[in-house]
Design a protein around this motif. Structure first.
Motif, mmCIF file in Angstrom:
data_model
loop_
_atom_site.group_PDB
_atom_site.id
_atom_site.type_symbol
_atom_site.label_atom_id
_atom_site.label_comp_id
_atom_site.label_asym_id
_atom_site.label_seq_id
_atom_site.Cartn_x
_atom_site.Cartn_y
_atom_site.Cartn_z
ATOM 1 N N LEU A 186 147.565 -78.455 44.884
ATOM 2 C CA LEU A 186 146.173 -78.153 44.565
ATOM 3 C C LEU A 186 145.798 -78.647 43.167
ATOM 4 O O LEU A 186 144.728 -79.210 42.964
ATOM 5 N N TYR A 187 146.683 -78.446 42.201
ATOM 6 C CA TYR A 187 146.374 -78.755 40.812
ATOM 7 C C TYR A 187 146.846 -80.138 40.350
ATOM 8 O O TYR A 187 146.795 -80.439 39.174
ATOM 9 N N LYS A 188 147.290 -81.007 41.272
ATOM 10 C CA LYS A 188 147.793 -82.313 40.835
ATOM 11 C C LYS A 188 146.680 -83.312 40.513
ATOM 12 O O LYS A 188 146.934 -84.312 39.873
ATOM 13 N N TYR A 248 141.533 -80.770 37.339
ATOM 14 C CA TYR A 248 142.296 -79.688 36.727
ATOM 15 C C TYR A 248 143.048 -80.181 35.502
ATOM 16 O O TYR A 248 143.673 -81.245 35.530
ATOM 17 N N LYS A 249 142.997 -79.391 34.465
ATOM 18 C CA LYS A 249 143.706 -79.691 33.226
ATOM 19 C C LYS A 249 145.206 -79.519 33.458
ATOM 20 O O LYS A 249 145.640 -78.581 34.126
ATOM 21 N N LYS A 250 145.985 -80.436 32.882
ATOM 22 C CA LYS A 250 147.435 -80.391 33.051
ATOM 23 C C LYS A 250 148.022 -79.217 32.264
ATOM 24 O O LYS A 250 147.570 -78.901 31.169
ATOM 25 N N GLU A 251 149.047 -78.596 32.843
ATOM 26 C CA GLU A 251 149.695 -77.437 32.211
ATOM 27 C C GLU A 251 150.339 -77.832 30.893
ATOM 28 O O GLU A 251 150.995 -78.869 30.783
ATOM 29 N N ARG A 303 147.750 -72.743 31.585
ATOM 30 C CA ARG A 303 147.989 -73.318 32.910
ATOM 31 C C ARG A 303 146.878 -72.855 33.846
ATOM 32 O O ARG A 303 146.158 -71.914 33.558
ATOM 33 N N ASN A 304 146.748 -73.541 34.976
ATOM 34 C CA ASN A 304 145.821 -73.109 36.018
ATOM 35 C C ASN A 304 146.469 -71.972 36.789
ATOM 36 O O ASN A 304 147.698 -71.894 36.897
ATOM 37 N N GLY A 330 139.681 -74.339 29.243
ATOM 38 C CA GLY A 330 139.774 -75.567 30.029
ATOM 39 C C GLY A 330 140.548 -75.425 31.314
ATOM 40 O O GLY A 330 140.484 -76.292 32.184
ATOM 41 N N TYR A 331 141.285 -74.343 31.487
ATOM 42 C CA TYR A 331 142.056 -74.127 32.708
ATOM 43 C C TYR A 331 141.229 -73.347 33.714
ATOM 44 O O TYR A 331 140.240 -72.695 33.368
ATOM 45 N N LYS A 332 141.651 -73.412 34.998
ATOM 46 C CA LYS A 332 140.889 -72.783 36.071
ATOM 47 C C LYS A 332 141.737 -71.788 36.840
ATOM 48 O O LYS A 332 142.942 -71.969 36.995
ATOM 49 N N ALA A 333 141.061 -70.736 37.314
ATOM 50 C CA ALA A 333 141.639 -69.800 38.269
ATOM 51 C C ALA A 333 140.984 -70.102 39.606
ATOM 52 O O ALA A 333 139.757 -70.228 39.680
ATOM 53 N N THR A 334 141.778 -70.265 40.664
ATOM 54 C CA THR A 334 141.261 -70.729 41.952
ATOM 55 C C THR A 334 141.571 -69.734 43.052
ATOM 56 O O THR A 334 142.704 -69.269 43.179
ATOM 57 N N ILE A 335 140.549 -69.439 43.867
ATOM 58 C CA ILE A 335 140.725 -68.639 45.076
ATOM 59 C C ILE A 335 140.136 -69.436 46.228
ATOM 60 O O ILE A 335 139.115 -70.116 46.068
#
Length: 196
Positions: free
Chosen positions: A67-69, A74-77, A87-88, A186-191
């Motif tokens: 999902l986060y690649k 998405y910002k890189k960890e 991190r996301n 800059g990071y995201k939380a995803t549902i």
């Protein structure tokens, strides 16, 4: 000397008042109920044999790594030792058959000026939201299949990280998911909500 005599007299009178011997002679225990009388038990019901099979819920297996690649979304960890929120954060994928879903959120810790941006399927639906102590949110119409909701931290407020409590409801008011996120700027939380 008179004070000591007076004190001894008062103490002896008060001790006599607390002894109350007359209660010991008149005490009678309350007898227990007759335990031989038993109430009849209701008859047990046997379940019918013609029950339809229970439908297995659809399981969505989505790897957060896959999902986060996409680095454009998405910002890189950041691999910083001791800092867990750079991190996301994947909040899970849930199956629903509702047409409309309500998403609510608020600052999870103390109100410190956290701001977020909300995306639905990679399109901005709330450009800037100040998280406050009371719940606020929006309703979304779910499309069949995957409905991805991203909460991007625009800042971390005066206390890191950007924290929020969120709740997702179906159209009947039942909770689909309720949890928290802790992400850096800059990071995201995803549902993900999967509409059947």
């Amino acid at each position: 000397m008179k004070k000591i005599l007076f004190l001894v007299t008062i103490l002896s009178i008060s001790l006599q008042g607390y002894s109350q011997k007359e209660l010991k002679d008149k005490y009678k225990p309350i007898p227990a109920k007759n335990s031989e009388i038993k109430e009849p038990l209701p008859p047990t019901e046997t379940p019918p044999n013609d029950t339809p099979p229970v439908k297995e819920p659809t399981v969505i297996k989505i790897s957060p790594d896959d999902l986060y690649k996409n680095n454009s979304l998405y910002k890189k960890e950041a691999n910083v030792e001791g800092i867990f929120y750079r991190r996301n954060e994947y909040l899970g994928a849930f199956v629903t058959n509702t047409a409309v879903s309500t998403v609510r959120y608020r600052d999870a810790a103390f109100v410190d000026g956290d701001k977020i941006r909300v995306f639905l399927n990679d399109k901005v639906i709330e450009p800037e939201v100040n998280l406050v102590g009371e719940f606020q949110g929006f309703k979304i119409t779910l499309v069949p299949g995957i409905n991805k909701i991203d909460f991007e931290a625009l800042n971390e407020g005066s206390a890191s990280p950007n924290t929020a409590e969120f709740q997702v409801y179906d159209d009947k008011g039942a909770v689909i998911e309720a949890s928290q996120w802790n992400v850096g700027t800059g990071y995201k939380a995803t549902i993900i909500l999967y509409k059947e």
